[in-house]
Design an enzyme around this catalytic site. Structure first.
Site, PDB file in Angstrom:
ATOM      1  N   TRP A   1     -14.672   1.018  -8.750  1.00  0.00           N
ATOM      2  CA  TRP A   1     -13.595   1.715  -7.928  1.00  0.00           C
ATOM      3  C   TRP A   1     -14.763   2.107  -6.622  1.00  0.00           C
ATOM      4  O   TRP A   1     -14.009   2.596  -5.609  1.00  0.00           O
ATOM      5  CB  TRP A   1     -12.649   2.769  -8.702  1.00  0.00           C
ATOM      6  CG  TRP A   1     -13.968   3.561  -9.155  1.00  0.00           C
ATOM      7  CD1 TRP A   1     -13.983   3.765 -10.103  1.00  0.00           C
ATOM      8  CD2 TRP A   1     -14.016   4.944  -8.286  1.00  0.00           C
ATOM      9  NE1 TRP A   1     -15.215   4.556 -10.945  1.00  0.00           N
ATOM     10  CE2 TRP A   1     -15.060   5.906  -9.517  1.00  0.00           C
ATOM     11  CE3 TRP A   1     -13.967   5.160  -7.584  1.00  0.00           C
ATOM     12  CZ2 TRP A   1     -15.566   6.697  -9.365  1.00  0.00           C
ATOM     13  CZ3 TRP A   1     -15.096   6.817  -6.975  1.00  0.00           C
ATOM     14  CH2 TRP A   1     -15.393   7.382  -7.829  1.00  0.00           C
TER      15      TRP A   1
ATOM     16  N   TRP B   1      -8.397   6.773  -5.514  1.00  0.00           N
ATOM     17  CA  TRP B   1      -9.441   5.912  -6.496  1.00  0.00           C
ATOM     18  C   TRP B   1      -9.460   6.437  -8.107  1.00  0.00           C
ATOM     19  O   TRP B   1      -8.912   4.562  -9.197  1.00  0.00           O
ATOM     20  CB  TRP B   1     -10.579   5.242  -5.719  1.00  0.00           C
ATOM     21  CG  TRP B   1     -10.470   4.388  -4.189  1.00  0.00           C
ATOM     22  CD1 TRP B   1      -9.897   4.833  -3.037  1.00  0.00           C
ATOM     23  CD2 TRP B   1      -9.916   2.938  -4.612  1.00  0.00           C
ATOM     24  NE1 TRP B   1      -9.892   3.641  -2.252  1.00  0.00           N
ATOM     25  CE2 TRP B   1     -10.065   2.227  -3.360  1.00  0.00           C
ATOM     26  CE3 TRP B   1     -10.716   1.787  -6.090  1.00  0.00           C
ATOM     27  CZ2 TRP B   1      -9.560   1.107  -2.920  1.00  0.00           C
ATOM     28  CZ3 TRP B   1     -10.192   0.417  -5.276  1.00  0.00           C
ATOM     29  CH2 TRP B   1      -9.964   0.727  -4.351  1.00  0.00           C
TER      30      TRP B   1
ATOM     31  N   TRP C   1     -18.733  -3.240 -14.540  1.00  0.00           N
ATOM     32  CA  TRP C   1     -17.857  -3.981 -13.489  1.00  0.00           C
ATOM     33  C   TRP C   1     -18.625  -4.843 -13.762  1.00  0.00           C
ATOM     34  O   TRP C   1     -19.696  -5.302 -13.489  1.00  0.00           O
ATOM     35  CB  TRP C   1     -17.384  -2.977 -12.862  1.00  0.00           C
ATOM     36  CG  TRP C   1     -17.272  -1.899 -12.943  1.00  0.00           C
ATOM     37  CD1 TRP C   1     -17.870  -0.602 -12.854  1.00  0.00           C
ATOM     38  CD2 TRP C   1     -15.913  -1.392 -12.959  1.00  0.00           C
ATOM     39  NE1 TRP C   1     -17.174   0.270 -12.986  1.00  0.00           N
ATOM     40  CE2 TRP C   1     -14.990   0.168 -13.145  1.00  0.00           C
ATOM     41  CE3 TRP C   1     -14.593  -2.511 -12.989  1.00  0.00           C
ATOM     42  CZ2 TRP C   1     -14.713   0.125 -12.972  1.00  0.00           C
ATOM     43  CZ3 TRP C   1     -13.522  -1.366 -13.091  1.00  0.00           C
ATOM     44  CH2 TRP C   1     -13.029  -0.282 -13.420  1.00  0.00           C
TER      45      TRP C   1
ATOM     46  N   TRP D   1      -0.488  17.238  -3.753  1.00  0.00           N
ATOM     47  CA  TRP D   1      -1.574  16.697  -3.844  1.00  0.00           C
ATOM     48  C   TRP D   1      -2.466  16.358  -3.329  1.00  0.00           C
ATOM     49  O   TRP D   1      -3.521  16.642  -3.702  1.00  0.00           O
ATOM     50  CB  TRP D   1      -0.939  14.611  -4.031  1.00  0.00           C
ATOM     51  CG  TRP D   1      -0.202  14.448  -5.227  1.00  0.00           C
ATOM     52  CD1 TRP D   1       1.136  14.505  -5.440  1.00  0.00           C
ATOM     53  CD2 TRP D   1      -0.558  14.119  -7.029  1.00  0.00           C
ATOM     54  NE1 TRP D   1       1.241  14.050  -7.262  1.00  0.00           N
ATOM     55  CE2 TRP D   1      -0.103  13.985  -7.407  1.00  0.00           C
ATOM     56  CE3 TRP D   1      -2.149  14.298  -7.419  1.00  0.00           C
ATOM     57  CZ2 TRP D   1       0.082  13.608  -8.629  1.00  0.00           C
ATOM     58  CZ3 TRP D   1      -2.430  13.993  -8.322  1.00  0.00           C
ATOM     59  CH2 TRP D   1      -1.753  13.450  -9.232  1.00  0.00           C
TER      60      TRP D   1
ATOM     61  N   ASN E   1       1.334   3.849   0.648  1.00  0.00           N
ATOM     62  CA  ASN E   1       0.766   4.311  -0.502  1.00  0.00           C
ATOM     63  C   ASN E   1       0.670   3.339  -2.437  1.00  0.00           C
ATOM     64  O   ASN E   1      -0.009   3.741  -2.223  1.00  0.00           O
ATOM     65  CB  ASN E   1       1.310   6.139  -0.769  1.00  0.00           C
ATOM     66  CG  ASN E   1       0.696   6.681  -1.964  1.00  0.00           C
ATOM     67  OD1 ASN E   1      -0.412   6.393  -2.299  1.00  0.00           O
ATOM     68  ND2 ASN E   1       1.441   7.150  -2.899  1.00  0.00           N
TER      69      ASN E   1
ATOM     70  N   GLU F   1       3.713  15.809  -2.485  1.00  0.00           N
ATOM     71  CA  GLU F   1       2.985  14.808  -1.676  1.00  0.00           C
ATOM     72  C   GLU F   1       1.660  16.335  -1.075  1.00  0.00           C
ATOM     73  O   GLU F   1       0.496  15.901  -1.107  1.00  0.00           O
ATOM     74  CB  GLU F   1       3.276  14.357  -0.983  1.00  0.00           C
ATOM     75  CG  GLU F   1       4.403  12.807  -1.569  1.00  0.00           C
ATOM     76  CD  GLU F   1       3.689  12.442  -2.067  1.00  0.00           C
ATOM     77  OE1 GLU F   1       2.933  11.602  -2.864  1.00  0.00           O
ATOM     78  OE2 GLU F   1       4.466  12.438  -3.938  1.00  0.00           O
TER      79      GLU F   1
HETATM   80  C1  LIG Z   1      -6.277   4.575  -3.579  1.00  0.00           C
HETATM   81  C2  LIG Z   1      -5.339   5.323  -2.461  1.00  0.00           C
HETATM   82  C3  LIG Z   1      -6.521   5.542  -1.547  1.00  0.00           C
HETATM   83  C4  LIG Z   1      -6.352   7.133  -0.855  1.00  0.00           C
HETATM   84  N1  LIG Z   1      -7.103   7.686   0.640  1.00  0.00           N
HETATM   85  C5  LIG Z   1      -6.612   8.545   0.694  1.00  0.00           C
HETATM   86  C6  LIG Z   1      -6.798   9.102   2.166  1.00  0.00           C
HETATM   87  O1  LIG Z   1      -8.838   8.897   2.196  1.00  0.00           O
HETATM   88  N2  LIG Z   1      -6.825  10.242   2.977  1.00  0.00           N
HETATM   89  C7  LIG Z   1      -5.467   9.953   2.764  1.00  0.00           C
HETATM   90  O2  LIG Z   1      -4.942  11.088   3.301  1.00  0.00           O
HETATM   91  N3  LIG Z   1      -4.849  10.459   1.827  1.00  0.00           N
HETATM   92  C8  LIG Z   1      -5.087   9.067   0.945  1.00  0.00           C
HETATM   93  N4  LIG Z   1      -4.027   8.361  -0.386  1.00  0.00           N
HETATM   94  C9  LIG Z   1      -3.373   8.966  -0.028  1.00  0.00           C
HETATM   95  C10 LIG Z   1      -1.979   8.517   0.227  1.00  0.00           C
HETATM   96  O3  LIG Z   1      -1.590   7.254  -0.104  1.00  0.00           O
HETATM   97  C11 LIG Z   1      -2.085   9.340   1.879  1.00  0.00           C
HETATM   98  O4  LIG Z   1      -2.094  10.243   1.754  1.00  0.00           O
HETATM   99  C12 LIG Z   1      -0.831   8.400   2.521  1.00  0.00           C
HETATM  100  O5  LIG Z   1      -0.018   7.099   1.788  1.00  0.00           O
HETATM  101  C13 LIG Z   1      -0.292   8.852   3.604  1.00  0.00           C
HETATM  102  O6  LIG Z   1       0.606   8.222   4.224  1.00  0.00           O
HETATM  103  P1  LIG Z   1       1.663   9.203   4.796  1.00  0.00           P
HETATM  104  O7  LIG Z   1       0.737  10.277   6.014  1.00  0.00           O
HETATM  105  O8  LIG Z   1       2.409   8.897   6.063  1.00  0.00           O
HETATM  106  O9  LIG Z   1       2.042   9.810   4.091  1.00  0.00           O
HETATM  107  P2  LIG Z   1       3.230  10.931   2.979  1.00  0.00           P
HETATM  108  O10 LIG Z   1       3.749  10.171   2.143  1.00  0.00           O
HETATM  109  O11 LIG Z   1       4.143  11.341   4.588  1.00  0.00           O
HETATM  110  O12 LIG Z   1       2.865  12.237   2.830  1.00  0.00           O
HETATM  111  C14 LIG Z   1       2.973  13.270   3.597  1.00  0.00           C
HETATM  112  C15 LIG Z   1       1.655  13.926   3.884  1.00  0.00           C
HETATM  113  O13 LIG Z   1       1.356  14.458   2.075  1.00  0.00           O
HETATM  114  C16 LIG Z   1      -0.539  13.884   1.636  1.00  0.00           C
HETATM  115  N5  LIG Z   1      -0.575  13.204   0.881  1.00  0.00           N
HETATM  116  C17 LIG Z   1       0.216  12.364  -0.119  1.00  0.00           C
HETATM  117  N6  LIG Z   1       0.332  11.079  -0.990  1.00  0.00           N
HETATM  118  C18 LIG Z   1      -1.054  12.475  -1.035  1.00  0.00           C
HETATM  119  C19 LIG Z   1      -2.117  11.165  -2.115  1.00  0.00           C
HETATM  120  N7  LIG Z   1      -1.555  10.917  -2.869  1.00  0.00           N
HETATM  121  N8  LIG Z   1      -2.753  12.902  -2.633  1.00  0.00           N
HETATM  122  C20 LIG Z   1      -3.216  13.052  -1.408  1.00  0.00           C
HETATM  123  N9  LIG Z   1      -2.350  13.841  -0.165  1.00  0.00           N
HETATM  124  C21 LIG Z   1      -1.562  13.345  -0.179  1.00  0.00           C
HETATM  125  C22 LIG Z   1      -0.887  13.350   2.863  1.00  0.00           C
HETATM  126  O14 LIG Z   1      -2.010  14.362   3.203  1.00  0.00           O
HETATM  127  C23 LIG Z   1      -0.157  12.572   3.368  1.00  0.00           C
HETATM  128  O15 LIG Z   1      -0.445  12.697   5.039  1.00  0.00           O
HETATM  129  C24 LIG Z   1      -4.407   7.429  -0.805  1.00  0.00           C
HETATM  130  C25 LIG Z   1      -4.509   6.818  -2.298  1.00  0.00           C
HETATM  131  C26 LIG Z   1      -4.440   6.261  -2.443  1.00  0.00           C
HETATM  132  C27 LIG Z   1      -3.630   5.470  -4.477  1.00  0.00           C
END
Ligand SMILES: Cc1cc2nc3c(=O)[nH]c(=O)nc-3n(C[C@H](O)[C@H](O)[C@H](O)COP(=O)(O)OP(=O)(O)OC[C@H]3O[C@@H](n4cnc5c(N)ncnc54)[C@H](O)[C@@H]3O)c2cc1C
Length: 446
Positions: free
Chosen positions: A357, A380, A304, A276, A339, A273
């Site tokens: 989107w 997105w 759209w 990513w 997520n 993650e």
């Molecule tokens: C439509 C959509 C919009 C999103 N918008 C954002 C946003 O604006 N800001 C954001 O930080 N994340 C975003 N994410 C990614 C992800 O959903 C969140 O980072 C995550 O839910 C944050 O919760 P957590 O800290 O408990 O994640 P954890 O699962 O604990 O992950 C640890 C860290 O990894 C990073 N991470 C995790 N998943 C992703 C991912 N798919 N892409 C990039 N980084 C990731 C984050 O920094 C997160 O804090 C988005 C995902 C989707 C599908």
């Protein structure tokens, strides 16, 4: 006496902060500053929750700096004007900051660098908010990756950056601080807060990391997709504003992985993650057009339907699809969404409601505490099928089966949609099977 200015932006901490550590090491006195940028605050996609969270982080940072004997300077105004005044007022010989990869920040920082040099001030910028920078993870031919899996393989093969020690900012008697404004409240900046903020600041971030690394991390791979378990780290607002560095996170995860070899699948999945996160930053850096258009340009031609009424119903969480509604209500009432549910609501907006989107992207930016251009745009475009590694346009989530699979007992849904099993709950606003066919017809010609 060599005086340096450290410009805080998305690195609101004294622990493991590359630029401020270098500033303290390389000079006799450091003047830490934060500039409220009217351009950022006036943007249409600013999240009031994130601004309020940032102000709380700044309040705690100010306190920490004062305890070590220094003073955090606050300014509010056009960045070039404020920076030029601060550098002069402080008598600075050097400017330090950590790099930012967003298009606006790149432009702003280039202008600030030019200005500082014209004033005879050295400029030092550092990698800090990512593990590997966009130019460090490249294909064999020197070009950027557009696909995650080979990117992640290359990322993992690189040497990890090391954590730097925490700093103390003392004040030499001869140092004259530039003028400073009091820290404004979110309300004074014109933002109304309608959610309760999670604990802010670097202490809270490190505490949360510690709690997660010895708890939910160990079953992360099995539990991360189930929103009712709430088993993810919730570190995203901290990583966004830099109250925690990704290096510190990685060190904690590596330690957990050594201490609990049986949890390696989970620790590996968590590191993925973080990859990513770097991946989407490098996408934004190498392909800045994604900020306002599709990663794959052919999808800019998608027609759209963009029905405003359906959009309003989606925003409120009243679509009649329980998992979608629970997610949107979680977002509206807490400033965060799980997520898995982010993917479901985003796919629903684009493939079931046939809304661009970009509308959803903006709404998320306005609501999320972790609102982040690179990750949000990436998420997105992935969900809409217009981006990198996109789920293929013909694979469309069924919101009902997603709910059965990821919230089988309905606990998450009941938490946010308590009326779900009563007559008060809305009927579905669209028919999924019919909308799916329409979405396929929309994408197929391209
Ligand atoms: C439509 C959509 C919009 C999103 N918008 C954002 C946003 O604006 N800001 C954001 O930080 N994340 C975003 N994410 C990614 C992800 O959903 C969140 O980072 C995550 O839910 C944050 O919760 P957590 O800290 O408990 O994640 P954890 O699962 O604990 O992950 C640890 C860290 O990894 C990073 N991470 C995790 N998943 C992703 C991912 N798919 N892409 C990039 N980084 C990731 C984050 O920094 C997160 O804090 C988005 C995902 C989707 C599908």
């Amino acid at each position: 006496m060599k005086i340096a200015v450290h410009w805080f932006r998305c690195d609101l901490r004294l622990h493991d902060n590359t630029a401020i550590h270098a500033a303290v090491t390389g000079s006799d006195a450091v003047v830490p500053i934060f500039i409220f940028d009217p351009k950022i605050l006036a943007a249409p996609d600013v999240s009031p929750g994130q601004v309020a969270f940032m102000i709380e982080c700044l309040r705690l940072l100010e306190k920490n700096i004062e305890t070590t004997g220094g003073k955090l300077i606050f300014r509010h105004g056009p960045v070039l004007d404020e920076m030029s005044a601060v550098l002069r007022e402080a008598g600075a010989q050097a400017l330090y900051y950590n790099r930012d990869y967003e298009p606006y920040a790149r432009e702003r920082d280039a202008a600030v660098e030019k200005l500082a040099r014209s004033l005879g001030v050295e400029v030092h910028s550092y990698k800090d908010s990512v593990i590997h920078e966009p130019h460090e993870v490249l294909k064999a031919d020197g070009g950027p990756y557009g696909v995650f899996t080979p990117y992640s393989r290359c990322w993992r093969s690189k040497t990890k950056p090391v954590v730097v020690p925490a700093v103390k900012l003392s004040r030499p008697a001869r140092l004259k601080y530039p003028a400073s404004l009091p820290l404004p409240s979110a309300k004074e900046l014109g933002f109304t807060l309608d959610i309760v903020l999670p604990p802010a600041g670097e202490r809270a971030a490190r505490d949360r990391l510690k709690e997660f690394a010895s708890g939910d991390l160990l079953q992360y791979a099995d539990n991360r997709d189930f929103p009712a378990h709430d088993a993810t780290s919730r570190l995203s607002p901290h990583l966004r504003l830099g109250t925690l560095s990704p290096r510190t996170v990685l060190v904690a995860i590596d330690k957990a992985s050594r201490d609990h070899p049986k949890a390696r699948r989970s620790t590996g999945s968590f590191v993925n993650e973080l990859i990513w996160r770097d991946f989407y930053r490098q996408i934004l850096w190498h392909f800045p057009h994604v900020a306002h258009a599709c990663f794959r340009p052919k999808y800019d031609a998608l027609k759209w339907e963009n029905n405003e009424k359906l959009f309003a119903v989606w925003c409120e969480g009243c679509t009649g699809y329980p998992l979608v509604d629970a997610g949107m209500r979680q977002l509206n009432t807490t400033g965060w969404m799980h997520n898995r549910v982010r993917m479901v609501v985003a796919t629903f907006l684009t493939k079931d409601l046939l809304i661009s989107w970009q509308w959803g992207e903006r709404y998320f930016m306005q609501k999320l505490l972790d609102a982040d251009l690179a990750s949000n745009n990436g998420g997105w475009q992935w969900s809409a099928g217009t981006g990198t590694d996109a789920q293929p346009w013909f694979r469309i989530f069924n919101p009902a089966s997603q709910a059965q699979k990821f919230d089988p007992e309905g606990h998450y849904i009941q938490r946010y949609v308590p009326e779900v099993d009563t007559r008060a709950y809305s009927a579905p606003i669209v028919n999924h099977a019919g909308q799916r066919l329409k979405a396929l017809a929309l994408f197929r010609p391209l």
